[in-house]
Motif scaffolding. Structure first.
Motif, mmCIF file in Angstrom:
data_model
loop_
_atom_site.group_PDB
_atom_site.id
_atom_site.type_symbol
_atom_site.label_atom_id
_atom_site.label_comp_id
_atom_site.label_asym_id
_atom_site.label_seq_id
_atom_site.Cartn_x
_atom_site.Cartn_y
_atom_site.Cartn_z
ATOM 1 N N THR A 131 78.500 21.736 21.934
ATOM 2 C CA THR A 131 79.411 22.878 21.843
ATOM 3 C C THR A 131 80.176 22.807 20.529
ATOM 4 O O THR A 131 80.367 21.714 19.972
ATOM 5 C CB THR A 131 80.413 22.903 23.012
ATOM 6 O OG1 THR A 131 81.175 21.676 23.014
ATOM 7 C CG2 THR A 131 79.690 23.037 24.341
ATOM 8 N N VAL A 132 80.605 23.968 20.029
ATOM 9 C CA VAL A 132 81.357 24.023 18.771
ATOM 10 C C VAL A 132 82.653 24.789 18.986
ATOM 11 O O VAL A 132 82.731 25.690 19.811
ATOM 12 C CB VAL A 132 80.529 24.694 17.656
ATOM 13 C CG1 VAL A 132 79.314 23.854 17.311
ATOM 14 C CG2 VAL A 132 80.111 26.102 18.050
ATOM 15 N N SER A 133 83.670 24.415 18.222
ATOM 16 C CA SER A 133 84.954 25.100 18.294
ATOM 17 C C SER A 133 85.631 25.048 16.930
ATOM 18 O O SER A 133 85.818 23.960 16.370
ATOM 19 C CB SER A 133 85.857 24.439 19.339
ATOM 20 O OG SER A 133 87.110 25.097 19.402
ATOM 21 N N LYS A 151 83.846 29.090 17.245
ATOM 22 C CA LYS A 151 82.483 29.583 17.057
ATOM 23 C C LYS A 151 82.367 30.473 15.828
ATOM 24 O O LYS A 151 81.265 30.788 15.396
ATOM 25 C CB LYS A 151 82.024 30.333 18.298
ATOM 26 C CG LYS A 151 81.869 29.441 19.524
ATOM 27 C CD LYS A 151 81.338 30.213 20.710
ATOM 28 C CE LYS A 151 81.144 29.280 21.905
ATOM 29 N NZ LYS A 151 80.612 30.002 23.098
ATOM 30 N N ASN A 152 83.515 30.889 15.288
ATOM 31 C CA ASN A 152 83.564 31.633 14.025
ATOM 32 C C ASN A 152 84.681 31.029 13.196
ATOM 33 O O ASN A 152 85.789 30.806 13.708
ATOM 34 C CB ASN A 152 83.821 33.121 14.268
ATOM 35 C CG ASN A 152 82.636 33.815 14.918
ATOM 36 O OD1 ASN A 152 81.690 34.200 14.238
ATOM 37 N ND2 ASN A 152 82.685 33.969 16.234
ATOM 38 N N ALA A 153 84.401 30.779 11.924
ATOM 39 C CA ALA A 153 85.406 30.125 11.084
ATOM 40 C C ALA A 153 85.297 30.618 9.649
ATOM 41 O O ALA A 153 84.238 31.087 9.210
ATOM 42 C CB ALA A 153 85.228 28.617 11.137
ATOM 43 N N SER A 154 86.408 30.513 8.920
ATOM 44 C CA SER A 154 86.440 30.892 7.514
ATOM 45 C C SER A 154 86.184 29.665 6.649
ATOM 46 O O SER A 154 86.310 28.517 7.101
ATOM 47 C CB SER A 154 87.801 31.496 7.163
ATOM 48 O OG SER A 154 88.037 32.660 7.927
ATOM 49 N N LYS A 155 85.840 29.898 5.411
ATOM 50 C CA LYS A 155 85.577 28.803 4.483
ATOM 51 C C LYS A 155 86.803 27.892 4.386
ATOM 52 O O LYS A 155 87.926 28.367 4.237
ATOM 53 C CB LYS A 155 85.225 29.355 3.107
ATOM 54 C CG LYS A 155 84.877 28.258 2.099
ATOM 55 C CD LYS A 155 84.441 28.849 0.768
ATOM 56 C CE LYS A 155 84.070 27.735 -0.210
ATOM 57 N NZ LYS A 155 83.626 28.275 -1.516
ATOM 58 N N GLY A 156 86.541 26.587 4.511
ATOM 59 C CA GLY A 156 87.620 25.616 4.434
ATOM 60 C C GLY A 156 88.180 25.199 5.782
ATOM 61 O O GLY A 156 88.903 24.204 5.872
ATOM 62 N N ASP A 157 87.860 25.963 6.844
ATOM 63 C CA ASP A 157 88.341 25.603 8.184
ATOM 64 C C ASP A 157 87.621 24.350 8.687
ATOM 65 O O ASP A 157 86.485 24.069 8.308
ATOM 66 C CB ASP A 157 88.085 26.748 9.181
ATOM 67 C CG ASP A 157 88.991 27.935 8.951
ATOM 68 O OD1 ASP A 157 89.934 27.800 8.145
ATOM 69 O OD2 ASP A 157 88.742 28.990 9.563
ATOM 70 N N ARG A 158 88.280 23.628 9.562
ATOM 71 C CA ARG A 158 87.646 22.465 10.188
ATOM 72 C C ARG A 158 87.039 22.895 11.519
ATOM 73 O O ARG A 158 87.696 23.513 12.346
ATOM 74 C CB ARG A 158 88.647 21.336 10.420
ATOM 75 C CG ARG A 158 87.967 20.062 10.956
ATOM 76 C CD ARG A 158 88.951 18.922 11.074
ATOM 77 N NE ARG A 158 89.891 19.145 12.166
ATOM 78 C CZ ARG A 158 90.787 18.250 12.568
ATOM 79 N NH1 ARG A 158 90.879 17.083 11.935
ATOM 80 N NH2 ARG A 158 91.614 18.522 13.566
ATOM 81 N N VAL A 159 85.785 22.556 11.703
ATOM 82 C CA VAL A 159 85.066 22.894 12.934
ATOM 83 C C VAL A 159 84.744 21.600 13.676
ATOM 84 O O VAL A 159 84.342 20.606 13.075
ATOM 85 C CB VAL A 159 83.764 23.660 12.633
ATOM 86 C CG1 VAL A 159 83.012 23.983 13.921
ATOM 87 C CG2 VAL A 159 84.066 24.934 11.853
ATOM 88 N N THR A 160 84.940 21.618 14.995
ATOM 89 C CA THR A 160 84.689 20.434 15.820
ATOM 90 C C THR A 160 83.436 20.634 16.665
ATOM 91 O O THR A 160 83.267 21.671 17.307
ATOM 92 C CB THR A 160 85.882 20.146 16.754
ATOM 93 O OG1 THR A 160 87.045 19.914 15.952
ATOM 94 C CG2 THR A 160 85.606 18.919 17.621
ATOM 95 N N ILE A 161 82.573 19.648 16.651
ATOM 96 C CA ILE A 161 81.359 19.642 17.468
ATOM 97 C C ILE A 161 81.541 18.607 18.572
ATOM 98 O O ILE A 161 81.942 17.471 18.300
ATOM 99 C CB ILE A 161 80.110 19.267 16.647
ATOM 100 C CG1 ILE A 161 79.958 20.204 15.458
ATOM 101 C CG2 ILE A 161 78.855 19.275 17.513
ATOM 102 C CD1 ILE A 161 78.870 19.759 14.487
ATOM 103 N N THR A 162 81.272 18.975 19.806
ATOM 104 C CA THR A 162 81.345 18.042 20.939
ATOM 105 C C THR A 162 79.946 17.849 21.505
ATOM 106 O O THR A 162 79.274 18.823 21.859
ATOM 107 C CB THR A 162 82.281 18.573 22.036
ATOM 108 O OG1 THR A 162 83.586 18.788 21.468
ATOM 109 C CG2 THR A 162 82.390 17.571 23.181
ATOM 110 N N VAL A 163 79.514 16.605 21.562
ATOM 111 C CA VAL A 163 78.162 16.269 22.013
ATOM 112 C C VAL A 163 78.242 15.532 23.348
ATOM 113 O O VAL A 163 78.984 14.559 23.479
ATOM 114 C CB VAL A 163 77.434 15.388 20.976
ATOM 115 C CG1 VAL A 163 76.051 14.996 21.487
ATOM 116 C CG2 VAL A 163 77.328 16.119 19.652
ATOM 117 N N THR A 164 77.493 15.996 24.341
ATOM 118 C CA THR A 164 77.440 15.349 25.649
ATOM 119 C C THR A 164 75.983 15.078 26.015
ATOM 120 O O THR A 164 75.183 16.013 26.090
ATOM 121 C CB THR A 164 78.075 16.232 26.742
ATOM 122 O OG1 THR A 164 79.402 16.585 26.336
ATOM 123 C CG2 THR A 164 78.131 15.492 28.070
#
Length: 342
Positions: free
Chosen positions: A99-101, A103-116
């Motif tokens: 999952t990602v959070s 799901k929409n982001a602007s350049k420079g934003d930090r995006v978190t990926i959660t792996v299960t």
């Protein structure tokens, strides 16, 4: 009328009237005007490019274009003061979830990926790519969480999961051996602790006393009722005495023709699957198709059950080799497979 062409991916948008777009064209490419130029956001690669009277020119940074205002009578820019955002997609995958959070982001934003990972599996590969196929740097935050910095384009996250590898507990049990998980399971369950020299004895012959003891421990080491006559070669107080007594009481084993149990005799393939079948199996729905296992053999149903339930296969397409001796690694593997899903 002229064509606007994305300088990044080559997507062409045709038939634009100067300083205007039809509703249909606006869905394909949005733009902000400044001076005599028109700026477009490509609907394919999400890059922002500049077009001047149909002539392909230079790519303009997204954050710069976002701040431009479209001349109008008091109107505001189609983007306003907001930076454009791009999609972060994570297609579904086997044996785990990603999952990602956000799901929409602007350049420079930090995006978190959660792996299960699913039970019995672990993450093997986690790859994040921008719209051009370039890999992005990931930061491992622990506990299945990873972060990356959003580029000025859409992003795709992909993951691959593989079966967990067992830890190498004994020097003679390589982590990639077919019996490694079985040995790890047997040790965790208290079924066996290996040998006194710190090795498991993977290739050592497995005796009848050992397999019965493994079965007994896997069943929770139940106390025997004292109703069975234990053969004389099974000494009171020995490690296998209660196991043999329990197995005799429950019809799992019989003694040998000479009246002994055969404590130190090597357990054969036919005997091993028979002991397992009597302890925990159910009647097979098929008959065994091996030429060396007669229909009236003591192990015929057990062999059919073992193959049907994935406990073991034959030694060839037509033979089971019921009289071949078993190693400790093989016996533990048979037991482990028989207990899966129980």
């Amino acid at each position: 009328m002229h064509k606007a062409i994305c300088t990044v991916c080559g997507q062409a948008y045709g038939g634009f009237a100067a300083h205007s777009l039809t509703k249909t064209e606006a869905k394909a490419a949005t733009y902000t005007e400044t001076g005599n130029n028109e700026y477009y956001t490509c609907s394919v690669c999400q890059k922002v490019f500049k077009d001047a009277a149909g002539t392909q020119e230079t790519t303009v940074e997204a954050e710069t274009i976002a701040k431009l205002t479209r001349p109008s009578s008091g109107g505001s820019s189609s983007h306003g003061d907001r930076d454009p955002s791009y999609a972060v997609t994570a297609p579904s995958t086997k044996n785990g979830d990603v999952t990602v959070s956000p799901k929409n982001a602007s350049k420079g934003d930090r995006v978190t990926i959660t792996v299960t990972s699913d039970k019995g599996y672990e993450l093997d590969k986690l790859i994040v790519k921008d719209a051009s196929g370039n890999k992005l740097k990931l930061t491992d935050k622990g506990n299945g969480k990873y972060t990356f910095t959003m580029p000025g384009s859409k992003v795709t996250v992909s993951a691959e999961f593989v079966e967990e590898q067992a830890a190498s507990i004994f020097a003679d049990v390589p982590a990639d051996a077919y019996y490694a998980k079985a040995v790890e399971w047997a040790v965790k369950k208290g079924i066996t602790n290996g040998k006194a020299n710190g090795l498991f004895g993977s290739n050592d012959s497995c005796t009848r006393a050992q397999i019965v003891t493994f079965l007994w421990r896997a069943a929770g080491s139940p106390a025997p009722k004292g109703t069975a006559k234990v053969p004389a070669d099974v000494l009171p107080g020995s490690y296998c005495y209660d196991a043999v007594a329990w197995a005799l009481e429950n019809g799992i084993i019989n003694g040998l023709a000479d009246g002994t149990f055969g404590v130190n005799n090597t357990c054969t393939r036919g005997q091993s699957v028979t002991f397992l079948y009597r302890a925990m199996g159910t009647a097979p729905t098929t008959v065994n198709g091996f030429t060396d296992v007669a229909a009236d053999s003591f192990c015929a149903d057990a062999v059919a059950w073992a193959v049907e339930n994935g406990v073991t296969n034959g030694t060839s397409a037509t033979t089971f080799s019921p009289n071949n001796g078993c190693t400790r690694a093989q016996i533990v593997t048979f037991l482990y497979r028989a207990y899966q899903g129980k």
